[in-house]
Scaffold this motif. Structure first.
Motif, mmCIF file in Angstrom:
data_model
loop_
_atom_site.group_PDB
_atom_site.id
_atom_site.type_symbol
_atom_site.label_atom_id
_atom_site.label_comp_id
_atom_site.label_asym_id
_atom_site.label_seq_id
_atom_site.Cartn_x
_atom_site.Cartn_y
_atom_site.Cartn_z
ATOM 1 N N PRO A 51 4.157 12.081 40.898
ATOM 2 C CA PRO A 51 5.465 10.383 40.837
ATOM 3 C C PRO A 51 4.320 9.381 40.739
ATOM 4 C CG PRO A 51 6.148 10.932 43.301
ATOM 5 C CD PRO A 51 4.983 11.843 42.221
ATOM 6 N N ASP B 38 5.221 14.995 51.162
ATOM 7 C CA ASP B 38 6.275 15.562 50.152
ATOM 8 C C ASP B 38 6.095 13.933 49.109
ATOM 9 O OD1 ASP B 38 7.031 17.806 51.291
ATOM 10 O OD2 ASP B 38 8.546 17.286 52.317
ATOM 11 N N ASP B 39 6.066 12.771 50.005
ATOM 12 C CA ASP B 39 6.181 11.591 49.269
ATOM 13 C C ASP B 39 4.663 11.212 48.486
ATOM 14 O OD1 ASP B 39 8.526 11.179 49.648
ATOM 15 O OD2 ASP B 39 7.942 9.913 51.450
ATOM 16 N N GLY C 231 12.539 15.880 46.253
ATOM 17 C CA GLY C 231 10.827 15.704 46.413
ATOM 18 C C GLY C 231 10.698 16.705 45.088
ATOM 19 N N SER C 232 9.128 15.880 44.924
ATOM 20 C CA SER C 232 8.638 16.732 44.395
ATOM 21 C C SER C 232 7.526 18.270 45.095
ATOM 22 C CB SER C 232 7.564 15.748 43.287
ATOM 23 O OG SER C 232 6.628 15.451 44.070
ATOM 24 N N ALA C 233 6.534 18.493 43.979
ATOM 25 C CA ALA C 233 5.840 19.584 44.416
ATOM 26 C C ALA C 233 4.895 19.230 44.756
ATOM 27 C CB ALA C 233 5.627 20.462 43.026
ATOM 28 N N ALA C 234 4.575 17.415 44.380
ATOM 29 C CA ALA C 234 3.182 17.048 45.176
ATOM 30 C C ALA C 234 2.840 17.249 46.560
ATOM 31 C CB ALA C 234 3.381 15.372 44.827
ATOM 32 N N VAL D 281 2.738 16.805 38.525
ATOM 33 C CA VAL D 281 4.027 16.734 39.322
ATOM 34 C C VAL D 281 4.035 15.274 40.233
ATOM 35 C CG1 VAL D 281 3.524 19.264 40.337
ATOM 36 C CG2 VAL D 281 2.455 17.614 41.214
ATOM 37 N N ALA E 202 2.181 10.510 45.438
ATOM 38 C CA ALA E 202 1.735 9.832 44.467
ATOM 39 C C ALA E 202 1.176 9.001 43.786
ATOM 40 C CB ALA E 202 3.913 9.017 44.357
ATOM 41 N N ARG F 266 12.851 24.388 46.878
ATOM 42 C CA ARG F 266 11.274 25.148 46.840
ATOM 43 C C ARG F 266 11.330 25.280 48.398
ATOM 44 N NH1 ARG F 266 10.501 20.946 44.512
ATOM 45 N NH2 ARG F 266 10.272 19.264 46.531
#
Length: 333
Positions: free
Chosen positions: A151, A235-236, A67-70, A149, A238, A105
């Motif tokens: 997506p 975590d998702d 995932g991303s840090a979002a 961060v 966007a 992370r």
């Protein structure tokens, strides 16, 4: 004191040992845990989820390679704007939202909520607060920190997963009765699945992601306590459109047994006036519906680390997702 390096003492799956977690949380966050236990981490296979305790406080600890840090940046931004229905990440000793350990992370968040929203639903006040937190999310300005961060949500990965699962079920012999049932269910609905693939692809031109969204706010990601609720698992997060989040209260997905007209009215009292674009709604329902059935069919068809009990449940969920109240059906409405 936030630094990289290998997680010492991982198991064969690359998961950190309990002593390693205790050491790293102390070094990076200045929190001295007295105990740590593994918790059910859901479907995110790239994450290790734990509950850590001090003498007086509990924390949700996540060590993630995916995932991303979002998932940390968005709730932090909401908390800074006074939104109380999010749990803001604990900052590291040098002020960051997470530390880096072994290329993953490591994050720490206060433990919140007494029960999952799927367990009994929400009361009137909690539904209103649910609407309020999503409205605040959709109103977040896309700052440079968020843009770095977040997506951009879309359908490409979901269509690719659908095609890969279709090929798996077509080209590989089922290993047992569970796998055979998964393939039969998929085959019986193949024409409708193909129709949703086509509809999602054709509707993509109607969608311009520009709004901060959670993208997965079903009741399983809501925790409730007396007079409170918290929206978790960001975590998702966007850039998307509001329909991506609002579809979870408009019917056809998880927790529907707790969401009727009364609950929707309470939710939108908190959210405020909104105009739902039916084409964008159909797009996100179709894209998410395809992702869900691809995941469930793949899990049911392929023996793995999670056992036959989960595979049998995945078959039942697959059938429900393809049923008259599922997202696949609603995407074609």
């Amino acid at each position: 004191m936030c630094h990289g390096g290998d997680i010492h003492g991982p198991d064969g799956n690359g998961r950190a040992s309990i002593p390693a977690v205790i050491d790293h949380v102390a070094e990076d966050f200045g929190i001295h845990l007295t105990s740590v236990e593994a918790i059910d981490g859901g479907v995110d296979r790239a994450a290790q989820n734990l509950r850590g305790r001090t003498e007086s406080t509990s924390y949700a600890i996540k060590w993630s390679a995916g995932g991303s840090a979002a998932g940390l940046v968005v709730p932090s931004a909401l908390a800074e704007r006074g939104v109380r229905a999010v749990a803001a990440p604990v900052r590291t000793r040098d002020g960051r939202l997470w530390s880096e350990r072994g290329g993953r992370r490591l994050s720490v968040t206060p433990w919140v909520g007494d029960r999952n929203g799927l367990d009994g639903g929400l009361d009137e006040a909690q539904w209103r607060e649910f609407g309020t937190v999503l409205a605040a999310t959709h109103a977040l300005p896309v700052t440079s920190d968020l843009a770095a961060v977040l997506p951009v949500a879309g359908h490409a990965a979901d269509l690719a997963a659908t095609r890969a699962t279709e090929a798996l079920l077509r080209d590989s012999p089922p290993v047992d009765a569970i796998a055979a049932e998964a393939r039969t269910i998929w085959t019986d609905h193949a024409a409708r699945i193909a129709a949703v693939v086509d509809r999602v692809a054709s509707l993509a031109v109607e969608v311009t992601p520009s709004t901060v969204c959670h993208t997965d706010p079903h009741l399983g990601n809501v925790l409730a306590g007396p007079g409170r609720m918290w929206l978790i698992d960001w975590d998702d997060a966007a850039l998307s459109t509001p329909e991506h989040d609002l579809m979870f209260v408009l019917g056809g997905t998880y927790g529907g047994e707790h969401i009727g007209d009364r609950e929707r009215d309470w939710f939108f009292e908190g959210y405020g006036p909104v105009t739902i674009d039916p084409r964008r709604l159909a797009y996100w329902r179709g894209s998410r519906g395809l992702a869900d059935i691809a995941f469930l069919a793949g899990e049911a068809f392929t023996p793995g680390d999670y056992g036959d009990t989960w595979r049998a449940r995945a078959v039942r969920l697959l059938a429900a997702n393809l049923g008259p109240d599922g997202l696949i059906t609603r995407a074609l409405a």
